[in-house]
Design a protein around this motif. Sequence first.
Motif, PDB file in Angstrom:
ATOM      1  N   LEU A  95       0.842  -1.202   0.000  1.00 63.52           N
ATOM      2  CA  LEU A  95       0.000   0.000   0.000  1.00 63.52           C
ATOM      3  C   LEU A  95       0.874   1.248   0.000  1.00 63.52           C
ATOM      4  O   LEU A  95       1.945   1.268   0.612  1.00 63.52           O
ATOM      5  CB  LEU A  95      -0.899   0.021   1.244  1.00 63.52           C
ATOM      6  CG  LEU A  95      -1.955  -1.073   1.385  1.00 63.52           C
ATOM      7  CD1 LEU A  95      -2.732  -0.886   2.692  1.00 63.52           C
ATOM      8  CD2 LEU A  95      -2.910  -1.062   0.187  1.00 63.52           C
ATOM      9  N   THR A  96       0.380   2.290  -0.648  1.00 53.54           N
ATOM     10  CA  THR A  96       1.083   3.575  -0.616  1.00 53.54           C
ATOM     11  C   THR A  96       0.994   4.171   0.795  1.00 53.54           C
ATOM     12  O   THR A  96       0.272   3.660   1.656  1.00 53.54           O
ATOM     13  CB  THR A  96       0.417   4.576  -1.586  1.00 53.54           C
ATOM     14  OG1 THR A  96      -0.928   4.793  -1.128  1.00 53.54           O
ATOM     15  CG2 THR A  96       0.421   4.058  -3.017  1.00 53.54           C
ATOM     16  N   ALA A  97       1.703   5.289   0.969  1.00 54.04           N
ATOM     17  CA  ALA A  97       1.611   5.998   2.252  1.00 54.04           C
ATOM     18  C   ALA A  97       0.149   6.318   2.557  1.00 54.04           C
ATOM     19  O   ALA A  97      -0.340   6.071   3.671  1.00 54.04           O
ATOM     20  CB  ALA A  97       2.451   7.274   2.210  1.00 54.04           C
ATOM     21  N   LEU A  98      -0.564   6.835   1.557  1.00 58.85           N
ATOM     22  CA  LEU A  98      -1.973   7.173   1.784  1.00 58.85           C
ATOM     23  C   LEU A  98      -2.793   5.923   2.082  1.00 58.85           C
ATOM     24  O   LEU A  98      -3.654   5.937   2.973  1.00 58.85           O
ATOM     25  CB  LEU A  98      -2.544   7.918   0.560  1.00 58.85           C
ATOM     26  CG  LEU A  98      -3.956   8.480   0.746  1.00 58.85           C
ATOM     27  CD1 LEU A  98      -4.016   9.500   1.879  1.00 58.85           C
ATOM     28  CD2 LEU A  98      -4.461   9.111  -0.556  1.00 58.85           C
ATOM     29  N   GLY A  99      -2.513   4.840   1.370  1.00 54.84           N
ATOM     30  CA  GLY A  99      -3.206   3.574   1.621  1.00 54.84           C
ATOM     31  C   GLY A  99      -2.986   3.097   3.044  1.00 54.84           C
ATOM     32  O   GLY A  99      -3.914   2.643   3.725  1.00 54.84           O
ATOM     33  N   ARG A 126       0.829  16.792   8.141  1.00 58.07           N
ATOM     34  CA  ARG A 126       1.216  17.137   9.503  1.00 58.07           C
ATOM     35  C   ARG A 126       2.595  16.571   9.863  1.00 58.07           C
ATOM     36  O   ARG A 126       3.328  17.156  10.662  1.00 58.07           O
ATOM     37  CB  ARG A 126       0.148  16.553  10.436  1.00 58.07           C
ATOM     38  CG  ARG A 126       0.167  17.010  11.850  1.00 58.07           C
ATOM     39  CD  ARG A 126      -1.085  16.478  12.539  1.00 58.07           C
ATOM     40  NE  ARG A 126      -1.092  16.808  13.944  1.00 58.07           N
ATOM     41  CZ  ARG A 126      -1.960  16.317  14.825  1.00 58.07           C
ATOM     42  NH1 ARG A 126      -2.895  15.468  14.427  1.00 58.07           N
ATOM     43  NH2 ARG A 126      -1.896  16.665  16.092  1.00 58.07           N
ATOM     44  N   VAL A 127       2.946  15.410   9.300  1.00 55.42           N
ATOM     45  CA  VAL A 127       4.257  14.813   9.583  1.00 55.42           C
ATOM     46  C   VAL A 127       5.275  15.137   8.485  1.00 55.42           C
ATOM     47  O   VAL A 127       6.346  14.526   8.408  1.00 55.42           O
ATOM     48  CB  VAL A 127       4.158  13.276   9.788  1.00 55.42           C
ATOM     49  CG1 VAL A 127       3.230  12.944  10.949  1.00 55.42           C
ATOM     50  CG2 VAL A 127       3.713  12.557   8.507  1.00 55.42           C
ATOM     51  N   GLY A 128       4.924  16.101   7.619  1.00 55.74           N
ATOM     52  CA  GLY A 128       5.892  16.577   6.620  1.00 55.74           C
ATOM     53  C   GLY A 128       6.013  15.695   5.397  1.00 55.74           C
ATOM     54  O   GLY A 128       7.038  15.711   4.713  1.00 55.74           O
ATOM     55  N   LEU A 129       4.965  14.922   5.084  1.00 54.71           N
ATOM     56  CA  LEU A 129       5.058  13.990   3.954  1.00 54.71           C
ATOM     57  C   LEU A 129       3.971  14.237   2.908  1.00 54.71           C
ATOM     58  O   LEU A 129       3.540  13.303   2.216  1.00 54.71           O
ATOM     59  CB  LEU A 129       4.985  12.541   4.452  1.00 54.71           C
ATOM     60  CG  LEU A 129       6.161  12.078   5.307  1.00 54.71           C
ATOM     61  CD1 LEU A 129       5.910  10.663   5.831  1.00 54.71           C
ATOM     62  CD2 LEU A 129       7.466  12.117   4.515  1.00 54.71           C
ATOM     63  N   ALA A 130       3.559  15.513   2.775  1.00 51.49           N
ATOM     64  CA  ALA A 130       2.506  15.833   1.803  1.00 51.49           C
ATOM     65  C   ALA A 130       2.886  15.370   0.398  1.00 51.49           C
ATOM     66  O   ALA A 130       2.025  14.975  -0.392  1.00 51.49           O
ATOM     67  CB  ALA A 130       2.230  17.335   1.811  1.00 51.49           C
ATOM     68  N   ASP A 131       4.173  15.386   0.103  1.00 52.63           N
ATOM     69  CA  ASP A 131       4.616  15.018  -1.253  1.00 52.63           C
ATOM     70  C   ASP A 131       4.871  13.516  -1.410  1.00 52.63           C
ATOM     71  O   ASP A 131       5.338  13.081  -2.451  1.00 52.63           O
ATOM     72  CB  ASP A 131       5.878  15.803  -1.619  1.00 52.63           C
ATOM     73  CG  ASP A 131       7.004  15.587  -0.616  1.00 52.63           C
ATOM     74  OD1 ASP A 131       6.716  15.189   0.539  1.00 52.63           O
ATOM     75  OD2 ASP A 131       8.173  15.798  -0.983  1.00 52.63           O
ATOM     76  N   LYS A 132       4.580  12.723  -0.388  1.00 57.76           N
ATOM     77  CA  LYS A 132       4.880  11.278  -0.453  1.00 57.76           C
ATOM     78  C   LYS A 132       3.625  10.417  -0.383  1.00 57.76           C
ATOM     79  O   LYS A 132       3.723   9.212  -0.166  1.00 57.76           O
ATOM     80  CB  LYS A 132       5.813  10.889   0.706  1.00 57.76           C
ATOM     81  CG  LYS A 132       7.158  11.602   0.708  1.00 57.76           C
ATOM     82  CD  LYS A 132       8.021  11.168  -0.457  1.00 57.76           C
ATOM     83  CE  LYS A 132       9.377  11.861  -0.415  1.00 57.76           C
ATOM     84  NZ  LYS A 132      10.142  11.619  -1.657  1.00 57.76           N
ATOM     85  N   VAL A 133       2.452  11.039  -0.551  1.00 54.86           N
ATOM     86  CA  VAL A 133       1.206  10.273  -0.376  1.00 54.86           C
ATOM     87  C   VAL A 133       1.154   9.034  -1.269  1.00 54.86           C
ATOM     88  O   VAL A 133       0.627   7.996  -0.875  1.00 54.86           O
ATOM     89  CB  VAL A 133      -0.067  11.130  -0.621  1.00 54.86           C
ATOM     90  CG1 VAL A 133      -0.300  12.092   0.512  1.00 54.86           C
ATOM     91  CG2 VAL A 133       0.003  11.840  -1.953  1.00 54.86           C
ATOM     92  N   ASP A 134       1.730   9.132  -2.466  1.00 56.78           N
ATOM     93  CA  ASP A 134       1.627   8.019  -3.419  1.00 56.78           C
ATOM     94  C   ASP A 134       2.846   7.103  -3.401  1.00 56.78           C
ATOM     95  O   ASP A 134       2.963   6.207  -4.237  1.00 56.78           O
ATOM     96  CB  ASP A 134       1.407   8.571  -4.836  1.00 56.78           C
ATOM     97  CG  ASP A 134       0.063   9.295  -4.939  1.00 56.78           C
ATOM     98  OD1 ASP A 134      -0.910   8.819  -4.325  1.00 56.78           O
ATOM     99  OD2 ASP A 134       0.008  10.346  -5.619  1.00 56.78           O
TER     100      ASP A 134
END
Length: 243
Positions: A95-99, A126-134
Amino acid sequence: MSTDVEVTGLHKSFGDLEVLKGIDLKVEPGEVVCIIGPSGSGKSTLLRCVNLLEEPSSGTVRVGGTELTDPDVDIDAARRRIGMVFQSFNLFPHLTALGNVTIAQRKVLKRDKDEAERIGRDNLKRVGLADKVDSYPAQLSGGQQQRVAIARALAMGPEVMLFDEPTSALDPELVGDVLAVMRKLAVDGMTMLVVTHEMSFAREVADRVVFMDGGVVVEQGPPSQVIANPSQERTRSFLARVL
Ligand code: ADP
Ligand code: MG
């Protein structure tokens, strides 16, 4: 939202081995308590008893006035109020980070996809990973994976967060980012119980430091006391080894 935790007379044995020998510990709403102590002293067992991953042999655990050790309490509902982060991140590799941050929201809290994803994205941000959701776990550093694990716990809306050596498995250069996220959480008023060997974190962030050895709390107090000026010989010799 944050709440208090109260552990009273907690004993835990595994067979003949008595690991916790009567722990009394109160954590106020929004308080950050760091637990330090040698390996094998019962720190992980204490955290695991607080969210009933282990069943206490005797004693009580209360979270926000609900006694988790009461046989009539809905354990799953009570446990949902407590987030836990372990040394190993335990993300789903497929699963991705968002998953990873949405799956329990959907399955346990029955949130619909849109809501779970909105809350998941907010917490990854919030944990600084907005660009890593996928991104998949294998594409992330250990520190980023641990921050996904923190976001996953936060997405469930916990009132208390438990951390069990969250940076111990990380390369030294990745520790700071995880501690920064925890520091922010502390400033935001989360009630936190943190087992850690990071004395600088304990010194800066903890309202109170608890030194455990041999299944008992040997001493506790503000970091300026327990770390800088311990009263007990056992605390002094432990600190001499880790500092
Ligand atoms: P710490 O986190 O302070 O290193 P732990 O709480 O992990 O300490 O362990 C304390 C003691 O309890 C150790 O001696 C450990 O081997 C024992 N222990 C922990 N979990 C179990 C278990 N599930 N079964 C048997 N012994 C255990
Ligand atoms: Mg441990």
